[in-house]
Design a protein around this motif. Sequence first.
Motif, PDB file in Angstrom:
ATOM      1  N   ARG A 252      -2.654   3.814  -3.097  1.00 53.98           N
ATOM      2  CA  ARG A 252      -2.507   2.802  -4.142  1.00 53.98           C
ATOM      3  C   ARG A 252      -2.260   1.441  -3.506  1.00 53.98           C
ATOM      4  O   ARG A 252      -1.427   1.311  -2.612  1.00 53.98           O
ATOM      5  CB  ARG A 252      -1.342   3.161  -5.075  1.00 53.98           C
ATOM      6  N   TRP A 253      -2.993   0.449  -3.990  1.00 56.91           N
ATOM      7  CA  TRP A 253      -2.834  -0.927  -3.527  1.00 56.91           C
ATOM      8  C   TRP A 253      -2.169  -1.743  -4.636  1.00 56.91           C
ATOM      9  O   TRP A 253      -2.510  -1.602  -5.818  1.00 56.91           O
ATOM     10  CB  TRP A 253      -4.180  -1.561  -3.198  1.00 56.91           C
TER      11      TRP A 253
ATOM     12  N   GLN B  89       9.354   5.588   4.668  1.00 60.45           N
ATOM     13  CA  GLN B  89       8.935   6.981   4.680  1.00 60.45           C
ATOM     14  C   GLN B  89      10.061   7.850   4.129  1.00 60.45           C
ATOM     15  O   GLN B  89      11.241   7.493   4.220  1.00 60.45           O
ATOM     16  CB  GLN B  89       8.572   7.434   6.093  1.00 60.45           C
ATOM     17  N   ASP B  90       9.668   8.981   3.576  1.00 54.11           N
ATOM     18  CA  ASP B  90      10.632   9.925   3.024  1.00 54.11           C
ATOM     19  C   ASP B  90      11.041  10.904   4.124  1.00 54.11           C
ATOM     20  O   ASP B  90      10.215  11.707   4.576  1.00 54.11           O
ATOM     21  CB  ASP B  90      10.006  10.676   1.847  1.00 54.11           C
ATOM     22  N   PRO B  91      12.282  10.870   4.581  1.00 58.50           N
ATOM     23  CA  PRO B  91      12.682  11.764   5.678  1.00 58.50           C
ATOM     24  C   PRO B  91      12.651  13.237   5.295  1.00 58.50           C
ATOM     25  O   PRO B  91      12.647  14.108   6.171  1.00 58.50           O
ATOM     26  CB  PRO B  91      14.108  11.301   6.006  1.00 58.50           C
TER      27      PRO B  91
ATOM     28  N   VAL C  25       0.858  -1.184   0.000  1.00 55.71           N
ATOM     29  CA  VAL C  25       0.000   0.000   0.000  1.00 55.71           C
ATOM     30  C   VAL C  25       0.893   1.231   0.000  1.00 55.71           C
ATOM     31  O   VAL C  25       1.820   1.329   0.813  1.00 55.71           O
ATOM     32  CB  VAL C  25      -0.933   0.037   1.231  1.00 55.71           C
ATOM     33  N   GLU C  26       0.627   2.155  -0.907  1.00 55.50           N
ATOM     34  CA  GLU C  26       1.316   3.441  -0.934  1.00 55.50           C
ATOM     35  C   GLU C  26       0.313   4.519  -0.547  1.00 55.50           C
ATOM     36  O   GLU C  26      -0.737   4.645  -1.171  1.00 55.50           O
ATOM     37  CB  GLU C  26       1.891   3.728  -2.322  1.00 55.50           C
TER      38      GLU C  26
ATOM     39  N   ASN D  28       3.490  -6.274  -7.025  1.00 54.02           N
ATOM     40  CA  ASN D  28       3.930  -5.129  -7.828  1.00 54.02           C
ATOM     41  C   ASN D  28       2.984  -4.775  -8.973  1.00 54.02           C
ATOM     42  O   ASN D  28       3.335  -3.968  -9.837  1.00 54.02           O
ATOM     43  CB  ASN D  28       5.342  -5.368  -8.391  1.00 54.02           C
ATOM     44  N   GLU D  29       1.788  -5.350  -8.992  1.00 57.33           N
ATOM     45  CA  GLU D  29       0.779  -4.984  -9.982  1.00 57.33           C
ATOM     46  C   GLU D  29      -0.311  -4.169  -9.295  1.00 57.33           C
ATOM     47  O   GLU D  29      -0.808  -4.548  -8.232  1.00 57.33           O
ATOM     48  CB  GLU D  29       0.165  -6.229 -10.635  1.00 57.33           C
ATOM     49  N   ILE D  30      -0.681  -3.052  -9.904  1.00 54.70           N
ATOM     50  CA  ILE D  30      -1.664  -2.164  -9.300  1.00 54.70           C
ATOM     51  C   ILE D  30      -3.015  -2.865  -9.182  1.00 54.70           C
ATOM     52  O   ILE D  30      -3.456  -3.568 -10.096  1.00 54.70           O
ATOM     53  CB  ILE D  30      -1.798  -0.858 -10.126  1.00 54.70           C
ATOM     54  N   VAL D  31      -3.655  -2.699  -8.037  1.00 56.57           N
ATOM     55  CA  VAL D  31      -5.013  -3.197  -7.824  1.00 56.57           C
ATOM     56  C   VAL D  31      -5.998  -2.033  -7.884  1.00 56.57           C
ATOM     57  O   VAL D  31      -7.014  -2.097  -8.569  1.00 56.57           O
ATOM     58  CB  VAL D  31      -5.130  -3.929  -6.472  1.00 56.57           C
TER      59      VAL D  31
END
Length: 338
Positions: A102-103, A198-200, A88-89, A107-110
Amino acid sequence: VGQPFMSASYQVAPGRLPRPGDGWWPGPSQWYDGLTGGHNTSLNILFYGNYNHFRGDTNAKKDYWSDAISFNRQLDQSHFSKPHTYRVEWEPARPGHAGYIRWYLDNEIVLDIDGGALDRAGQGSEISSEPMYILLNTAISKQWGFPHQCPASCPCKKYNCQSPEWEQTCGFSEGFCDMLQDADGPPEYKIDWVRIYQDPDNEVHKVGCSTPERPTRRYIEAHEALYKTEDDLHPLRGIQRGRGVCSGDPESSDSRQTCGGLTRGRCTGGHVCECHLGWTGPHCLAHQGSDPILYDIPDKISDIGFTPPRVAPYALTGSLLALLLVFIVALMWRREID
């Protein structure tokens, strides 16, 4: 998409009206645009959300509709016989960016939900920015999660796969009890790893339960009754470290009886767990981690500009020392007299 399937779903409120009925494809302007599905996926038309009513509440003003924005991804036998990667993004909304969720499966988008789709719906909902936690569990249902009508002449009041009585097994979905009584053993739910990135350098990526954008600590402290039962002293209970009952049997397959094994804890002579460094919980099964980031530091009396006088503590300390000195001198003087 048929059964079995994976459902990627996002709940939002208030819900849209008018809306399509369950089992019907949405008409123009009945549902959200900007939704992108992937390979072997389709819009979940079986459930669009529900009407929410608080039990015991006689005031309907608090009732509301909520929407379930979801796509279903077809699964096959391989998804139950070998490991797969679920991802999950989640990018929260921020000024100039509506965010997204995004799920992915292997590696394939749901499903890709663009925050702009929520904005255009005009209901005031958005990609969530509240602090979240991950819940990994096995949901047990007598119907495999897919409701069906009770079979004719079946009472559907008791459900027990182990019972020899037909009245207690007839209400299950076909094949449900066979799955639990398989010769190779019941199904198992295994998780190999969980990784969170996470992006610091991104200000919206925060760790903590009370962030500057969502300062929940003070509200909960001021409304504790909303977050606890009559038997609770505080909304959150402390984490019990060790002291769980154990047998110490090294042959036991139950990790609770062995306190997590040699690396996590040990079973004492009193048959309770004692956790090693780095492990916690009643049976030492959880990693002992902490969140060192404090965005919302607890209040102090000095925050309102009040500084307590320091003369009184110093005077009190001096008086106690003087009394102690007098007591020692008197004791020595009495010994000399004797």
